[in-house]
Design an enzyme around this catalytic site. Structure first.
Site, PDB file in Angstrom:
ATOM      1  CE  LYS A 196       2.425  -3.992   7.358  1.00 32.42           C
ATOM      2  NZ  LYS A 196       2.528  -3.162   6.143  1.00 32.42           N
ATOM      3  CB  THR A 199      -0.899   0.029   1.271  1.00 33.91           C
ATOM      4  OG1 THR A 199      -1.247  -1.297   1.620  1.00 33.91           O
ATOM      5  CG2 THR A 199      -2.139   0.843   1.043  1.00 33.91           C
ATOM      6  CB  THR A 200       3.913   2.121   1.991  1.00 37.05           C
ATOM      7  OG1 THR A 200       3.212   1.877   3.217  1.00 37.05           O
ATOM      8  CG2 THR A 200       4.834   3.304   2.190  1.00 37.05           C
ATOM      9  CB  ILE A 233       6.122  -5.069   7.399  1.00 33.17           C
ATOM     10  CG1 ILE A 233       6.631  -6.515   7.207  1.00 33.17           C
ATOM     11  CG2 ILE A 233       6.085  -4.340   6.045  1.00 33.17           C
ATOM     12  CD1 ILE A 233       5.730  -7.405   6.357  1.00 33.17           C
ATOM     13  CE1 TYR A 241      -1.082  -4.518   6.625  1.00 28.43           C
ATOM     14  CE2 TYR A 241      -0.901  -4.189   4.257  1.00 28.43           C
ATOM     15  CZ  TYR A 241      -0.909  -3.684   5.529  1.00 28.43           C
ATOM     16  OH  TYR A 241      -0.739  -2.331   5.719  1.00 28.43           O
ATOM     17  CE1 TYR A 289     -17.103   0.499  -0.945  1.00 24.31           C
ATOM     18  CE2 TYR A 289     -17.952  -1.419  -2.116  1.00 24.31           C
ATOM     19  CZ  TYR A 289     -18.104  -0.109  -1.694  1.00 24.31           C
ATOM     20  OH  TYR A 289     -19.233   0.588  -1.988  1.00 24.31           O
ATOM     21  NE  ARG A 340      -3.499   2.187   4.877  1.00 21.36           N
ATOM     22  CZ  ARG A 340      -3.372   3.272   4.124  1.00 21.36           C
ATOM     23  NH1 ARG A 340      -4.087   3.402   3.028  1.00 21.36           N
ATOM     24  NH2 ARG A 340      -2.540   4.230   4.462  1.00 21.36           N
TER      25      ARG A 340
END
Length: 293
Positions: free
Chosen positions: A165, A47-48, A207, A136, A110, A141
Site C-alpha cells: 500500500k 491508522t484510520t 485501500i 504499507y 519515528y 506519517r
C-alpha cells in the site's frame, strides 16, 4: 496475481459513542453498507481505525464484530505494524489470524531506519507471519520513505509479501514501482486522490478512506479503471474530488467520521489526541453529502 486484493479495499473507521466506547452496532452497519455496495475487501485496525488508541481487548472486539458482520463474504486484512520489530512479531504470533487473508504492516515510524533497516524489519515480519503481508509505505506519517528499490527487493525475496500500500503521494514513485515490480506483486494506492491514475497505469486498486462512505461510486470508479475505461472512471473521480480533499483537510479519521455522521451511519467522536472536525469543515461536508447524487 492475487485476485483477493484487486479493486477497492477500505480502511475501516472504529466508530465511538459519545462516551468514547466502541459503537459495535454502527460498525456492523458500516461493514454491511460497504459489502452491499461493492467494496472488495476490508482493512481492520489500520491508522484510520485509530488502532493506536485501542486496547488489546478492544482490538479483539473490533475484529470479532467485523468478522461476524462480514461472515466470510469478502477478504479481510488486519493492521499489525509498529516501530518495535520484536513487539510486532509478538503481536503476529499471539493474534488469531485464521480468518485473515493478510496483514497490512506500516513502516516503522519515528525511528527513521535506513533502507537496510526497513528491509530487515519486514524480512523478520515476513518470516514470522503465517498469512500474506502487504507492506504499507506512508512517509508523511512515518517520516521515512521506503524507496522503490527496497520494496522491490522485499517483493522478490519473500513469497508471502504480496503487495504494497503505497501512500507517498508521489506519482514518480508509483510509476517506478509499477515499472520494476515482479509480475504478480500488487501496487495498491493509499492515496485516494491518485488512486484512479495508479490503477490506469497498472496498479491493483486502492485501500481507501473515502471509499467506505461512497462505496458504490468509488468501487465502480476503480473497477472501470481496472478495465481501462478512463473516461467513465474519471467522471466519477471528478464527482468525488471535493470530498476527498475535505476529509483530509484537518485530520484523518475526523473527516471521514464527519461524513459518516452526515450519512447517519455513526457519530463523529474520535479519541485524543484527535479532535472532531471543526464546525466549518462539518458544514462543508454536510453540504457535499446532501447534494451528492
Amino acid at each position: 496475481m492475487n485476485n483477493k486484493f484487486l479493486g477497492t479495499g477500505v480502511a475501516l473507521v472504529t466508530p465511538f459513542k459519545t462516551d468514547l466506547s466502541i459503537d459495535h452496532d454502527a460498525l456492523t452497519k458500516i461493514v454491511n453498507f460497504n459489502i452491499e455496495n461493492g467494496t472488495d475487501y476490508l482493512v481492520i485496525c489500520g491508522t484510520t481505525g485509530e488502532s493506536v488508541t485501542l486496547t488489546k481487548q478492544e482490538k479483539q472486539d473490533v475484529i470479532a464484530t467485523i468478522s461476524q458482520a462480514n461472515n466470510g463474504r469478502v477478504p479481510m486484512v488486519l493492521g499489525i505494524g509498529g516501530n518495535n520489530t520484536a513487539t510486532v512479531i509478538e503481536e503476529i504470533k499471539t493474534t488469531d489470524l485464521s480468518n485473515m487473508d493478510a496483514i497490512l504492516s506500516v513502516g516503522p515510524y519515528y525511528s527513521k531506519p535506513t533502507q537496510e533497516g526497513l528491509y530487515q524489519h519486514f524480512k523478520a515480519i515476513s518470516e514470522a507471519c503465517p498469512v500474506d503481508v502487504i507492506l504499507y509505505n506512508v512517509p508523511g506519517r512515518t517520516s521515512k520513505n521506503m524507496e522503490p528499490e527496497t520494496t522491490i527487493r522485499l517483493a522478490n525475496d519473500f513469497n508471502n509479501i504480496v503487495g504494497v500500500k503505497e501512500a507517498g503521494n508521489n506519482v514518480a514513485q508509483y510509476l517506478q514501482l509499477l515499472k520494476d515490480k515482479p509480475e504478480d506483486f500488487l501496487v495498491i494506492s493509499g492515496d485516494d486522490d491518485l488512486a484512479l491514475g495508479v490503477v490506469l497505469a497498472g496498479g491493483a486498486g486502492v485501500i481507501s478512506v473515502i471509499g467506505q462512505a461512497f462505496p458504490k461510486d468509488f468501487s465502480n470508479m476503480i473497477r472501470l479503471g481496472l478495465q481501462g475505461k478512463a473516461k467513465e472512471a474519471y467522471s466519477i473521480h471528478f464527482k468525488l474530488m471535493d470530498i476527498i480533499g475535505y476529509i483530509f483537510e484537518e485530520n484523518n479519521p475526523a473527516g471521514i467520521k464527519a461524513v459518516f455522521e452526515a450519512l447517519g451511519l455513526c457519530q463523529d467522536s474520535v479519541r485524543l489526541p484527535l479532535v472532531p472536525a471543526s464546525q466549518q469543515l462539518k458544514s462543508k461536508i454536510k453540504g457535499f453529502v446532501n447534494d451528492f447524487k
